[in-house]
Design an enzyme around this catalytic site. Structure first.
Site, PDB file in Angstrom:
ATOM      1  CB  CYS A  60      21.801  33.865 -10.963  1.00  0.00           C
ATOM      2  SG  CYS A  60      20.796  35.099 -10.106  1.00  0.00           S
ATOM      3  CB  CYS A  76      14.549  33.821  -8.987  1.00  0.00           C
ATOM      4  SG  CYS A  76      14.449  34.053 -10.846  1.00  0.00           S
ATOM      5  CB  CYS A 119      18.986  47.579  -8.198  1.00  0.00           C
ATOM      6  SG  CYS A 119      19.041  45.600  -8.696  1.00  0.00           S
ATOM      7  CD  GLU A 174      20.143  40.781  -0.975  1.00  0.00           C
ATOM      8  OE1 GLU A 174      21.095  41.619  -1.095  1.00  0.00           O
ATOM      9  OE2 GLU A 174      20.558  39.713  -0.387  1.00  0.00           O
TER      10      GLU A 174
HETATM   11  N1  SAH Z   1      15.494  37.896 -13.375  1.00  0.00           N
HETATM   12  C1  SAH Z   1      15.966  39.036 -14.261  1.00  0.00           C
HETATM   13  C2  SAH Z   1      16.337  40.120 -13.419  1.00  0.00           C
HETATM   14  C3  SAH Z   1      17.471  40.172 -12.360  1.00  0.00           C
HETATM   15  S1  SAH Z   1      19.044  39.474 -12.760  1.00  0.00           S
HETATM   16  C4  SAH Z   1      16.851  38.714 -15.362  1.00  0.00           C
HETATM   17  O1  SAH Z   1      17.217  37.733 -15.045  1.00  0.00           O
HETATM   18  O2  SAH Z   1      16.917  39.488 -16.342  1.00  0.00           O
HETATM   19  C5  SAH Z   1      19.947  40.805 -13.082  1.00  0.00           C
HETATM   20  C6  SAH Z   1      21.096  40.646 -14.123  1.00  0.00           C
HETATM   21  O3  SAH Z   1      22.129  39.986 -13.444  1.00  0.00           O
HETATM   22  C7  SAH Z   1      20.652  39.641 -15.374  1.00  0.00           C
HETATM   23  O4  SAH Z   1      21.118  40.356 -16.370  1.00  0.00           O
HETATM   24  C8  SAH Z   1      21.448  38.580 -14.831  1.00  0.00           C
HETATM   25  O5  SAH Z   1      22.018  38.113 -15.912  1.00  0.00           O
HETATM   26  C9  SAH Z   1      22.801  39.130 -14.125  1.00  0.00           C
HETATM   27  N2  SAH Z   1      23.487  38.108 -13.487  1.00  0.00           N
HETATM   28  C10 SAH Z   1      23.031  36.967 -12.898  1.00  0.00           C
HETATM   29  N3  SAH Z   1      24.266  36.409 -12.093  1.00  0.00           N
HETATM   30  C11 SAH Z   1      25.280  37.150 -12.534  1.00  0.00           C
HETATM   31  C12 SAH Z   1      26.631  37.035 -11.941  1.00  0.00           C
HETATM   32  N4  SAH Z   1      27.005  35.905 -11.094  1.00  0.00           N
HETATM   33  N5  SAH Z   1      27.533  37.692 -12.191  1.00  0.00           N
HETATM   34  C13 SAH Z   1      27.133  38.683 -13.065  1.00  0.00           C
HETATM   35  N6  SAH Z   1      25.785  39.038 -13.497  1.00  0.00           N
HETATM   36  C14 SAH Z   1      24.748  38.131 -13.157  1.00  0.00           C
HETATM   37 FE1  SF4 Z   2      16.228  34.639 -11.540  1.00  0.00          FE
HETATM   38 FE2  SF4 Z   2      19.001  35.157 -11.466  1.00  0.00          FE
HETATM   39 FE3  SF4 Z   2      17.981  34.098 -13.706  1.00  0.00          FE
HETATM   40 FE4  SF4 Z   2      17.357  36.338 -13.241  1.00  0.00          FE
HETATM   41  S1  SF4 Z   2      19.477  35.788 -13.630  1.00  0.00           S
HETATM   42  S2  SF4 Z   2      15.827  35.075 -13.933  1.00  0.00           S
HETATM   43  S3  SF4 Z   2      17.143  36.484 -10.951  1.00  0.00           S
HETATM   44  S4  SF4 Z   2      17.812  33.188 -11.550  1.00  0.00           S
END
Ligand code: SAH
Ligand code: SF4
Length: 351
Positions: free
Chosen positions: A121, A114, A107, A94
């Site tokens: 997440c 992952c 984005c 996505e």
């Molecule tokens: N994997 C990388 C980039 C993608 S995640 C990382 O973890 O940095 C992008 C952002 O979304 C991260 O800062 C993560 O902490 C946040 N994120 C993940 N799950 C979330 C959720 N359920 N609600 C809000 N933010 C979330």
């Molecule tokens: Fe992977 Fe989600 Fe953790 Fe980012 S926040 S490293 S996408 S599992």
């Protein structure tokens, strides 16, 4: 002998040049092709009016211009658009387009799934299937740019979609070089932010690159005990090791490291957490992005109460820490942070 057709999307200018010279054509043809694909967003050889028809046919037989295939677009009430790409073999990734008043933000994803398994997440619950190629990453930007229509607004790129970008280092860097190349997509590295869960060797490697994007760190906790639980990566590189790497990261003038902090109700949203955060980040040039948890019924957590968010932000402000609270965008189409899971079952589909 049948020659393989190479996809120009993902090829560097040097690679295109080598292929053109191999075909016995002059170097400047490679420059025309590169600019056509990456600057003018041409997707059909008919559009290359600066190349004569017979030559276009010769190139058509040898090269294709294929963006990642958009399988669905979901449009949110707030204008956010979530693009579902077909990554082959039934795999989905996505990208999200977020329009704002003064700029548009794209984005992009870097992996199908992952491997990091962060508990809060949705992407982290998917199996890690594969890395995306440089063409598939930069191609998401081309596809969304082409679909964006009027391009008067500034464009920001955030590498914050599905996947851990520093676990796909080579391809992500190749994609960033394509995005920033002045002969093509010409996106300033200052307008690109890469977010990592805290892969310390990857941050160190990134620090040694001639051109770096802005760095964002998903911190999400103020103690190792809490972070160990929420983000398994912390058991390998703890908060001290992560912040050490951040301190060594070269920052150009007026640039700061962004720390993302997902606020989870009753887990990491106390005033003590905010105070610890102030102390932890004290000697780093930084800003904090507070992200109230986007809840998912399948996740064992709930969002913080609004007054807890407010109190947390106030504690940071009282300590002269720059912090913003990220408004959720595209919640109704599962496009908000941490909700990207390659799902199709959401209303208001456009295709
Ligand atoms: N994997 C990388 C980039 C993608 S995640 C990382 O973890 O940095 C992008 C952002 O979304 C991260 O800062 C993560 O902490 C946040 N994120 C993940 N799950 C979330 C959720 N359920 N609600 C809000 N933010 C979330
Ligand atoms: Fe992977 Fe989600 Fe953790 Fe980012 S926040 S490293 S996408 S599992």
């Amino acid at each position: 002998m049948v020659m393989a057709v190479a996809n120009l999307v993902g090829m560097t200018s040097a690679e295109i040049e080598a292929a053109i010279l191999e075909l016995g054509e002059p170097r400047y043809r490679a420059r025309q092709i590169y600019a056509g694909v990456y600057r003018r967003l041409y997707r059909d050889w008919e559009q290359f009016t600066d190349i004569g028809k017979p030559l276009r046919e010769k190139f058509r037989a040898r090269f294709s211009i294929e963006y990642p295939e958009i399988s669905q677009v979901f449009v949110s009430r707030d204008g956010t658009r979530r693009y579902l790409f077909n990554a082959g073999a039934g795999q989905r990734v996505e990208a999200v387009f977020i329009p704002e008043e003064s700029r548009d933000t794209l984005c992009v994803s870097t992996q199908v799934g992952c491997a990091m398994g962060c508990l809060f997440c949705a992407t982290g619950r998917l199996p890690m299937l594969r890395n995306l190629s440089a063409g598939e990453i930069a191609g998401q930007v081309l596809a969304l740019e082409a679909d964006r229509g009027v391009q008067a607004k500034r464009l920001n790129i955030v590498v914050m979609g599905m996947g851990e970008p520093l676990n796909n280092y080579e391809n992500v860097m190749s994609a960033l070089r394509l995005m920033t190349c002045g002969k093509g997509m010409s996106i300033s590295p200052r307008r690109i932010t890469l977010s990592t869960s805290g892969i310390v060797p990857g941050i160190e490697r990134l620090a040694s690159e001639p051109v770096t994007p802005n760095l964002a760190i998903s911190l999400n906790a103020s103690t190792d005990a809490a972070r160990d639980r929420l983000m398994p990566v912390n058991r390998k590189w703890n908060i001290a090791a992560l912040l050490d790497a951040c301190r060594r990261f070269p920052l150009a003038e007026r640039r700061r490291i962004t720390f993302e902090y997902v606020l989870i109700g009753g887990v990491n949203d106390s005033i003590e957490d905010a105070r610890r955060l102030v102390r932890l980040l004290g000697n780093l040039r930084h800003k904090i992005n507070l992200i109230p948890l986007n809840a998912d019924p399948a996740l064992p957590f709930s969002p913080p109460a609004p007054e807890r968010v407010e109190a947390f932000a106030k504690t940071l402000a009282d300590n002269y820490v720059t912090a913003s609270v990220r408004r959720p965008r595209g919640e109704d189409i599962a496009a908000a942070c941490g909700m990207l899971a390659g799902v199709e079952s959401v209303a208001s589909c456009r295709k």
